[in-house]
Design a protein around this motif. Structure first.
Motif, PDB file in Angstrom:
ATOM      1  N   VAL A 113       5.916  73.192  75.369  1.00  0.00           N
ATOM      2  CA  VAL A 113       4.564  72.835  75.787  1.00  0.00           C
ATOM      3  C   VAL A 113       3.892  72.081  74.650  1.00  0.00           C
ATOM      4  CG1 VAL A 113       4.322  74.804  77.354  1.00  0.00           C
ATOM      5  CG2 VAL A 113       3.448  74.981  75.008  1.00  0.00           C
ATOM      6  N   GLU A 114       2.793  71.459  74.983  1.00  0.00           N
ATOM      7  CA  GLU A 114       2.001  70.783  73.957  1.00  0.00           C
ATOM      8  C   GLU A 114       0.529  71.008  74.235  1.00  0.00           C
ATOM      9  OE1 GLU A 114       3.665  66.898  74.352  1.00  0.00           O
ATOM     10  OE2 GLU A 114       2.338  66.352  76.010  1.00  0.00           O
ATOM     11  N   ARG A 115      -0.221  70.970  73.178  1.00  0.00           N
ATOM     12  CA  ARG A 115      -1.680  71.066  73.292  1.00  0.00           C
ATOM     13  C   ARG A 115      -2.231  69.649  73.346  1.00  0.00           C
ATOM     14  NH1 ARG A 115      -0.593  74.964  68.941  1.00  0.00           N
ATOM     15  NH2 ARG A 115      -0.899  77.050  69.772  1.00  0.00           N
ATOM     16  N   PRO A 117      19.596  80.148  87.570  1.00  0.00           N
ATOM     17  CA  PRO A 117      20.094  79.756  86.247  1.00  0.00           C
ATOM     18  C   PRO A 117      19.048  78.994  85.443  1.00  0.00           C
ATOM     19  CG  PRO A 117      21.030  78.346  87.945  1.00  0.00           C
ATOM     20  CD  PRO A 117      20.221  79.401  88.652  1.00  0.00           C
ATOM     21  N   VAL A 118      18.921  79.368  84.199  1.00  0.00           N
ATOM     22  CA  VAL A 118      18.040  78.649  83.284  1.00  0.00           C
ATOM     23  C   VAL A 118      18.707  77.302  83.010  1.00  0.00           C
ATOM     24  CG1 VAL A 118      16.997  78.654  80.993  1.00  0.00           C
ATOM     25  CG2 VAL A 118      17.257  80.802  82.249  1.00  0.00           C
ATOM     26  N   PRO A 119      17.977  76.204  83.180  1.00  0.00           N
ATOM     27  CA  PRO A 119      18.578  74.897  82.908  1.00  0.00           C
ATOM     28  C   PRO A 119      19.102  74.816  81.470  1.00  0.00           C
ATOM     29  CG  PRO A 119      16.453  74.650  83.983  1.00  0.00           C
ATOM     30  CD  PRO A 119      16.590  76.095  83.632  1.00  0.00           C
ATOM     31  N   ALA A 120      20.187  74.113  81.309  1.00  0.00           N
ATOM     32  CA  ALA A 120      20.818  73.989  79.993  1.00  0.00           C
ATOM     33  C   ALA A 120      19.827  73.530  78.930  1.00  0.00           C
ATOM     34  CB  ALA A 120      22.011  73.030  80.075  1.00  0.00           C
ATOM     35  N   ALA A 121      18.921  72.639  79.314  1.00  0.00           N
ATOM     36  CA  ALA A 121      17.949  72.095  78.355  1.00  0.00           C
ATOM     37  C   ALA A 121      16.978  73.161  77.844  1.00  0.00           C
ATOM     38  CB  ALA A 121      17.167  70.957  78.997  1.00  0.00           C
ATOM     39  N   LEU A 122      16.894  74.306  78.542  1.00  0.00           N
ATOM     40  CA  LEU A 122      15.928  75.344  78.167  1.00  0.00           C
ATOM     41  C   LEU A 122      16.576  76.626  77.662  1.00  0.00           C
ATOM     42  CD1 LEU A 122      13.558  74.994  81.258  1.00  0.00           C
ATOM     43  CD2 LEU A 122      13.258  73.976  79.002  1.00  0.00           C
ATOM     44  N   LEU A 158      -6.188  71.646  76.115  1.00  0.00           N
ATOM     45  CA  LEU A 158      -5.404  72.033  77.276  1.00  0.00           C
ATOM     46  C   LEU A 158      -3.947  72.256  76.891  1.00  0.00           C
ATOM     47  CD1 LEU A 158      -6.822  69.395  79.793  1.00  0.00           C
ATOM     48  CD2 LEU A 158      -7.495  71.802  79.567  1.00  0.00           C
ATOM     49  N   VAL A 159      -3.316  73.162  77.590  1.00  0.00           N
ATOM     50  CA  VAL A 159      -1.888  73.426  77.415  1.00  0.00           C
ATOM     51  C   VAL A 159      -1.160  72.711  78.543  1.00  0.00           C
ATOM     52  CG1 VAL A 159      -0.103  75.203  77.348  1.00  0.00           C
ATOM     53  CG2 VAL A 159      -2.382  75.671  76.390  1.00  0.00           C
ATOM     54  N   ALA A 160      -0.179  71.901  78.181  1.00  0.00           N
ATOM     55  CA  ALA A 160       0.584  71.132  79.163  1.00  0.00           C
ATOM     56  C   ALA A 160       2.071  71.275  78.873  1.00  0.00           C
ATOM     57  CB  ALA A 160       0.183  69.659  79.101  1.00  0.00           C
ATOM     58  N   ILE A 161       2.872  71.096  79.895  1.00  0.00           N
ATOM     59  CA  ILE A 161       4.323  71.085  79.706  1.00  0.00           C
ATOM     60  C   ILE A 161       4.690  69.774  79.035  1.00  0.00           C
ATOM     61  CG2 ILE A 161       6.552  71.015  80.899  1.00  0.00           C
ATOM     62  CD1 ILE A 161       5.262  72.819  83.046  1.00  0.00           C
ATOM     63  N   ALA A 162       5.516  69.854  78.016  1.00  0.00           N
ATOM     64  CA  ALA A 162       5.950  68.649  77.308  1.00  0.00           C
ATOM     65  C   ALA A 162       6.746  67.755  78.261  1.00  0.00           C
ATOM     66  CB  ALA A 162       6.795  69.028  76.097  1.00  0.00           C
ATOM     67  N   ASP A 163       6.480  66.477  78.203  1.00  0.00           N
ATOM     68  CA  ASP A 163       7.155  65.534  79.083  1.00  0.00           C
ATOM     69  C   ASP A 163       8.676  65.648  78.985  1.00  0.00           C
ATOM     70  OD1 ASP A 163       4.721  64.591  80.000  1.00  0.00           O
ATOM     71  OD2 ASP A 163       4.675  62.897  78.599  1.00  0.00           O
ATOM     72  N   SER A 164       9.185  65.930  77.801  1.00  0.00           N
ATOM     73  CA  SER A 164      10.633  65.997  77.605  1.00  0.00           C
ATOM     74  C   SER A 164      11.287  67.163  78.351  1.00  0.00           C
ATOM     75  CB  SER A 164      10.962  66.100  76.113  1.00  0.00           C
ATOM     76  OG  SER A 164      10.344  67.252  75.564  1.00  0.00           O
TER      77      SER A 164
END
Length: 151
Positions: free
Chosen positions: A87-89, A31-36, A100-106
């Motif tokens: 994601v964020e740069r 399941p895709v998490p609700a937040a996503l 760099l490409v990183a997953i957003a902390d949120s």
């Protein structure tokens, strides 16, 4: 549970024909998490997010090399996910010219909970194998992908 050792080619094909839909079905049932859920993530996004999750922030060119696609394709995916806040740069602290490409902390926790299971499953399956055996498994799956995409 069958050990599947000493199988003929026909028996091996039958075993894989039975196994592959199960693997795909299980992967699709994660399941895709609700937040996503609102982000309309495609399989290509999942592969990119998995690399960034497991290996940390990466450049667009490095992601393109790993995903075996053009850097422009990755740039478009990053732009899409960046607009949505997934994601964020970030500027590379070691080389300010690199981004760099990183997953957003949120969204990190939701992505870790979701995609981390794939890591655990593959590690469990591949850990008992030798490096050569792991390479053979990967080569076999790649050969299968090529064979079915040619038809």
């Amino acid at each position: 549970m069958s050990t599947d050792s000493g199988l003929s080619l026909d028996d091996s094909v039958r075993a894989m024909v039975l196994l592959m839909p199960r693997l795909i079905g299980r992967a699709k049932r994660l399941p895709v998490p609700a937040a996503l859920r609102s982000f309309d993530l495609a399989p290509r996004h999942l592969s990119m997010l998995t690399y960034v999750l497991f290996d940390g922030p990466l450049t667009v060119n490095e992601l393109a090399r790993r995903l075996e696609v053009a850097p422009t394709t990755v740039s478009l995916m990053v732009a899409d996910l960046s607009r949505q806040g997934v994601v964020e740069r970030r500027t590379d602290d070691n080389d300010r010219r690199r981004t760099l490409v990183a997953i957003a902390d949120s969204h990190r926790k939701a992505i870790e909970a979701w995609l981390g299971n794939a890591d655990h499953g593959w590690r469990t399956a591949l850990a008992p194998l030798t490096p050569d055996q792991r390479a053979l498994v990967i080569a076999t799956l790649r050969a299968y992908e090529e064979a079915v995409s040619d038809h």
